[in-house]
Design an enzyme around this catalytic site. Sequence first.
Site, mmCIF file in Angstrom:
data_model
loop_
_atom_site.group_PDB
_atom_site.id
_atom_site.type_symbol
_atom_site.label_atom_id
_atom_site.label_comp_id
_atom_site.label_asym_id
_atom_site.label_seq_id
_atom_site.Cartn_x
_atom_site.Cartn_y
_atom_site.Cartn_z
ATOM 1 N N GLU A 276 90.524 15.080 -28.064
ATOM 2 C CA GLU A 276 91.265 14.735 -29.322
ATOM 3 C C GLU A 276 91.971 15.276 -29.594
ATOM 4 O O GLU A 276 92.602 16.578 -29.347
ATOM 5 C CB GLU A 276 90.516 14.372 -30.407
ATOM 6 C CG GLU A 276 91.136 13.974 -31.518
ATOM 7 C CD GLU A 276 91.055 13.727 -32.819
ATOM 8 O OE1 GLU A 276 91.076 12.427 -34.193
ATOM 9 O OE2 GLU A 276 89.716 15.107 -33.227
ATOM 10 N N ARG B 37 95.713 16.537 -31.653
ATOM 11 C CA ARG B 37 95.775 16.199 -33.050
ATOM 12 C C ARG B 37 97.491 16.131 -33.010
ATOM 13 O O ARG B 37 97.897 17.504 -33.238
ATOM 14 C CB ARG B 37 95.532 17.414 -34.087
ATOM 15 C CG ARG B 37 93.296 17.028 -33.888
ATOM 16 C CD ARG B 37 93.455 16.143 -35.081
ATOM 17 N NE ARG B 37 93.941 15.889 -36.224
ATOM 18 C CZ ARG B 37 93.112 15.892 -37.129
ATOM 19 N NH1 ARG B 37 92.181 16.922 -36.805
ATOM 20 N NH2 ARG B 37 93.799 16.163 -38.903
ATOM 21 N N HIS C 156 86.848 8.909 -43.524
ATOM 22 C CA HIS C 156 86.357 9.814 -43.808
ATOM 23 C C HIS C 156 86.309 10.155 -44.988
ATOM 24 O O HIS C 156 86.768 10.065 -46.167
ATOM 25 C CB HIS C 156 87.291 11.621 -42.920
ATOM 26 C CG HIS C 156 87.450 11.230 -41.480
ATOM 27 N ND1 HIS C 156 88.855 10.495 -40.929
ATOM 28 C CD2 HIS C 156 87.016 11.348 -40.724
ATOM 29 C CE1 HIS C 156 88.569 10.125 -39.527
ATOM 30 N NE2 HIS C 156 87.802 11.306 -39.577
ATOM 31 N N LYS D 118 84.099 4.789 -36.802
ATOM 32 C CA LYS D 118 83.817 5.916 -36.838
ATOM 33 C C LYS D 118 83.742 6.710 -38.349
ATOM 34 O O LYS D 118 84.685 6.456 -38.987
ATOM 35 C CB LYS D 118 84.516 7.255 -36.158
ATOM 36 C CG LYS D 118 84.117 8.603 -36.865
ATOM 37 C CD LYS D 118 85.954 9.029 -36.058
ATOM 38 C CE LYS D 118 85.901 10.424 -36.497
ATOM 39 N NZ LYS D 118 86.859 11.852 -36.033
ATOM 40 N N ARG E 284 75.597 16.178 -36.283
ATOM 41 C CA ARG E 284 76.882 16.449 -35.519
ATOM 42 C C ARG E 284 75.956 16.387 -33.928
ATOM 43 O O ARG E 284 76.105 15.780 -33.069
ATOM 44 C CB ARG E 284 77.126 17.609 -34.868
ATOM 45 C CG ARG E 284 78.556 17.303 -36.499
ATOM 46 C CD ARG E 284 78.919 18.645 -36.588
ATOM 47 N NE ARG E 284 79.875 18.541 -37.675
ATOM 48 C CZ ARG E 284 81.572 17.862 -37.255
ATOM 49 N NH1 ARG E 284 81.552 17.676 -36.393
ATOM 50 N NH2 ARG E 284 81.930 17.611 -38.286
ATOM 51 N N GLN F 105 81.750 21.414 -37.964
ATOM 52 C CA GLN F 105 81.911 21.173 -36.410
ATOM 53 C C GLN F 105 81.463 22.236 -35.702
ATOM 54 O O GLN F 105 81.521 23.761 -35.435
ATOM 55 C CB GLN F 105 83.430 21.079 -36.464
ATOM 56 C CG GLN F 105 84.009 20.190 -34.830
ATOM 57 C CD GLN F 105 85.312 19.918 -34.923
ATOM 58 O OE1 GLN F 105 85.887 21.277 -34.874
ATOM 59 N NE2 GLN F 105 85.894 19.004 -34.997
#
Length: 213
Positions: free
Chosen positions: A27, A29, A111, A138, A175, A197
């Site tokens: 990903e 950003r 989110h 997501k 996760r 994370q």
Amino acid sequence: MIAGVVVARNAREAVAKIREGNADLYEVRLDRFESFELAPLKPFADRLIITIRRAEEGGFRRIPEEERLELYRRAMTLKPRYVDVEARSEIAGEVMREARKRRVGVILSHHDFEGTPPFETLMEILQGMASMAPDVVKIVPTANSHLDNVRVLRLYEHAENLVAFCMGPLGRISRLFSALLAPFTYASLEKAVAPGQMSVEELRQLLVMLDGR
């Protein structure tokens, strides 16, 4: 599969991190980029998730919606695997239309950095997003209790092509489960980008341990 989150100032720096990484997808950003010469990313396009996160959902800076839309259009000329756009953003529909024209996959995301709503509300969010027919939904709230993980993981019983887990220290277990239940999940290449994370290496080691059992 694991998507490593690439935080870089420009495409060349991002490519260097991708070359050193051990993730399956990356990903990138773009909301962190300081310059937007994207051509160096082209050789990795089939492994890229392009994200230009709005500030309200964790973006690195505030970018006007018209400018974000133009950046998405430019990024889609690379033909990445996916683009990620927030369901609540003004440009979600236009990004999805453009992606379909270019045959680029869409991750429609939600989110919540404050907490995790009741399961019924999560289901309403899921159904609303699914009705827009993205390739992947997501949903990532924040865990304020261990039970919040259970609420989010229950969503996997009701949808396919779903990535759902909780942020925050209390959400780390979700996760790990998302790596088993989702088509892919996210991990950091270096410093964590979101609360709780894990790193790619940490997540891989945990998955190996689980597989060994």
